[in-house]
Scaffold this motif. Sequence first.
Motif, PDB file in Angstrom:
ATOM      1  N   ARG A  93       0.982  -1.139  -0.341  1.00 25.19           N
ATOM      2  CA  ARG A  93      -0.108   0.124  -0.030  1.00 25.19           C
ATOM      3  C   ARG A  93       0.658   1.383   0.091  1.00 25.19           C
ATOM      4  NH1 ARG A  93      -3.557   2.947  -0.741  1.00 25.19           N
ATOM      5  NH2 ARG A  93      -5.621   4.133   0.330  1.00 25.19           N
ATOM      6  N   SER A  94       0.822   2.707  -0.973  1.00 22.79           N
ATOM      7  CA  SER A  94       1.719   3.645  -1.042  1.00 22.79           C
ATOM      8  C   SER A  94       1.615   4.011   0.042  1.00 22.79           C
ATOM      9  CB  SER A  94       1.669   4.442  -2.538  1.00 22.79           C
ATOM     10  OG  SER A  94       1.379   3.584  -3.965  1.00 22.79           O
ATOM     11  N   GLY A  95       2.507   4.150   0.579  1.00 23.07           N
ATOM     12  CA  GLY A  95       2.607   5.262   2.269  1.00 23.07           C
ATOM     13  C   GLY A  95       2.281   4.962   3.459  1.00 23.07           C
ATOM     14  N   HIS A  96       2.469   3.125   2.995  1.00 22.60           N
ATOM     15  CA  HIS A  96       2.321   2.345   4.592  1.00 22.60           C
ATOM     16  C   HIS A  96       3.609   1.410   4.688  1.00 22.60           C
ATOM     17  CE1 HIS A  96      -1.460   3.586   5.241  1.00 22.60           C
ATOM     18  NE2 HIS A  96      -1.602   4.427   3.434  1.00 22.60           N
ATOM     19  N   VAL A  97       4.375   0.939   5.232  1.00 22.66           N
ATOM     20  CA  VAL A  97       5.183  -0.321   5.075  1.00 22.66           C
ATOM     21  C   VAL A  97       4.179  -1.390   6.045  1.00 22.66           C
ATOM     22  CG1 VAL A  97       6.762   0.962   5.707  1.00 22.66           C
ATOM     23  CG2 VAL A  97       5.713   0.147   7.315  1.00 22.66           C
ATOM     24  N   HIS A  98       4.597  -2.759   5.242  1.00 18.73           N
ATOM     25  CA  HIS A  98       3.679  -3.669   5.816  1.00 18.73           C
ATOM     26  C   HIS A  98       3.867  -3.864   7.237  1.00 18.73           C
ATOM     27  CE1 HIS A  98       5.046  -3.891   2.091  1.00 18.73           C
ATOM     28  NE2 HIS A  98       5.806  -4.540   1.468  1.00 18.73           N
ATOM     29  N   CYS A  99       3.127  -4.430   8.188  1.00 17.96           N
ATOM     30  CA  CYS A  99       2.950  -5.269   9.496  1.00 17.96           C
ATOM     31  C   CYS A  99       2.464  -6.205   8.998  1.00 17.96           C
ATOM     32  CB  CYS A  99       1.784  -4.469  10.136  1.00 17.96           C
ATOM     33  SG  CYS A  99       1.119  -4.678  11.731  1.00 17.96           S
ATOM     34  N   TYR A 100       3.895  -7.356   9.569  1.00 21.05           N
ATOM     35  CA  TYR A 100       3.514  -8.814   8.997  1.00 21.05           C
ATOM     36  C   TYR A 100       3.055  -8.923  10.715  1.00 21.05           C
ATOM     37  CZ  TYR A 100       7.126  -8.108   5.956  1.00 21.05           C
ATOM     38  OH  TYR A 100       7.972  -7.383   4.929  1.00 21.05           O
ATOM     39  N   TRP A 101       3.159  -8.571  11.635  1.00 24.77           N
ATOM     40  CA  TRP A 101       2.149  -9.058  12.490  1.00 24.77           C
ATOM     41  C   TRP A 101       0.134  -9.243  12.478  1.00 24.77           C
ATOM     42  CZ3 TRP A 101       1.437 -10.931  17.601  1.00 24.77           C
ATOM     43  CH2 TRP A 101       0.518 -11.096  17.789  1.00 24.77           C
ATOM     44  N   CYS A 102       0.120  -8.042  12.025  1.00 23.30           N
ATOM     45  CA  CYS A 102      -1.399  -7.744  11.806  1.00 23.30           C
ATOM     46  C   CYS A 102      -1.431  -8.870  10.105  1.00 23.30           C
ATOM     47  CB  CYS A 102      -1.830  -6.155  11.668  1.00 23.30           C
ATOM     48  SG  CYS A 102      -2.181  -5.580  13.012  1.00 23.30           S
ATOM     49  N   GLN A 103      -0.759  -8.856   9.382  1.00 23.47           N
ATOM     50  CA  GLN A 103      -1.073  -9.453   7.872  1.00 23.47           C
ATOM     51  C   GLN A 103      -1.677  -8.310   7.630  1.00 23.47           C
ATOM     52  OE1 GLN A 103       0.558 -11.847   6.365  1.00 23.47           O
ATOM     53  NE2 GLN A 103       1.607 -12.035   8.197  1.00 23.47           N
ATOM     54  N   GLN A 104      -1.165  -6.975   7.529  1.00 17.63           N
ATOM     55  CA  GLN A 104      -2.136  -6.002   6.616  1.00 17.63           C
ATOM     56  C   GLN A 104      -1.005  -5.002   6.129  1.00 17.63           C
ATOM     57  OE1 GLN A 104      -5.515  -5.670   6.461  1.00 17.63           O
ATOM     58  NE2 GLN A 104      -6.044  -7.911   7.557  1.00 17.63           N
ATOM     59  N   PRO A 105      -1.081  -4.148   4.961  1.00 18.16           N
ATOM     60  CA  PRO A 105      -0.386  -3.813   4.626  1.00 18.16           C
ATOM     61  C   PRO A 105      -0.352  -2.147   5.396  1.00 18.16           C
ATOM     62  CG  PRO A 105      -2.306  -3.912   2.809  1.00 18.16           C
ATOM     63  CD  PRO A 105      -2.270  -5.260   4.448  1.00 18.16           C
ATOM     64  N   ASP A 106      -1.875  -1.907   5.846  1.00 16.35           N
ATOM     65  CA  ASP A 106      -2.544  -0.120   5.880  1.00 16.35           C
ATOM     66  C   ASP A 106      -3.150  -0.100   7.262  1.00 16.35           C
ATOM     67  OD1 ASP A 106      -4.605  -1.921   5.199  1.00 16.35           O
ATOM     68  OD2 ASP A 106      -4.877  -0.191   4.208  1.00 16.35           O
TER      69      ASP A 106
END
Length: 416
Positions: A93-106
């Motif tokens: 997701r542009s302007g965001h880093v990946h969160c591997y904990w939430c498994q979400q891009p934003d």
Amino acid sequence: MPKPKRNNPAKGKTRSRAAESIHRRLQGLVKSLLDRDGSEAISGLPDVVELNLHVPVQLKTDDPHLSQKFAQNLVQQIEALRTEGEIEVHGHRSGHVHCYWCQQPDCEHSVPIDGHTVLSGWSATGLPLWKNLTNHLLAEAPELLDHIHGDTISPLALLVDGTDLLAEVLPQYLEGTTFAHPLAGLIVGGFPLQLPNHEMDHLALTALILETRTAKGTPKYRWNFIATPPKPFHLATLLGQEDTSPLARWISVLRTMLVGVQEEIEHRAREGKRMPMKECRQKVFKMLSEAQSILGTFNRRQDRKTQHAQERSNDPNRPTSAAIADVLASKRKDVFFDQRESTVIVRGPSGRVHVFTQNGIHVTSARYSPDSILLRIQRKRWVSMEDSDYLRFHEEIHQRLDQNRDEADGRNLGNA
């Protein structure tokens, strides 16, 4: 001569050209919002998407709140589609880093809290770790601190390897992820930013190179710029082609350089001479090093100072040499808290100003004009410290001095 038959709707069906016009305008609005800021979201979406629209109609009075509610609902749905399309195309997701904990891009962890915060890596459980730029430089490249502390702010860029950023993440949080791989990046700061009150600030951002592969296995590299500028600024506008600021010009160069690298990789692939992955990545890192040199900075090496920093360190008139003496001699009225940088400011004689972390680590020193000092106090960037905070800071300084003396005594005994 008989008149040509009009292409009328089938019997029993009514047609409203006005309604059709509204639908076409809605389609145009949706496409426009999906394409906003150069997004490629449409490429990641199916040809036809469904919007769940509720259209409340007030028949007797004109209620603008109904229109506002409708518009808000529409924009929220389009933003959700944009996110879905971008993730499908880029794996991020542009302007965001990946969160591997939430498994979400934003998710809520995927953006920095303010314009002075940069990505320092990911935790063992995959949470993005954000750190104030001053503290990050203090740990990684203290020779660059002068770029953001002092009367003159100048840009800096610090090269980071994606392997280092992901070093602490446990394997189970990375396995099976569909996110684009953060290959490398630049920690950037010191780009001047004039606030609405005419005070000069600086913007820090994280510029990541994300790596994916096409269906044929060809590497694909994209920039992802992450920052949270202060209001009323918008990151896409600050980085946009229409902006002629130093930051926008440098970002434009970065984009052009990466396009050149990508074109070379794809050209080789089209000719049947696919570039090995190792060579592709080497070209990306070389490009990042060149991007650093454009700003006049050096690669991150903790054991090496720039020539400028060495000259300043050797300058006997530099205020750094008086930092501890000025702290010990300071009174409460000479010690401030910098609300923007979350650091402690100690004002000494002859315009000397010393910057410390809250736990007593010396960051840098500089000479400020009386007007510069007064302006920061008047605008409440520097605020007086509470008695308890002032005493705690002095305790930290004394503890560090005692610790340094003990270590020096230990070395002397060892050499005896």
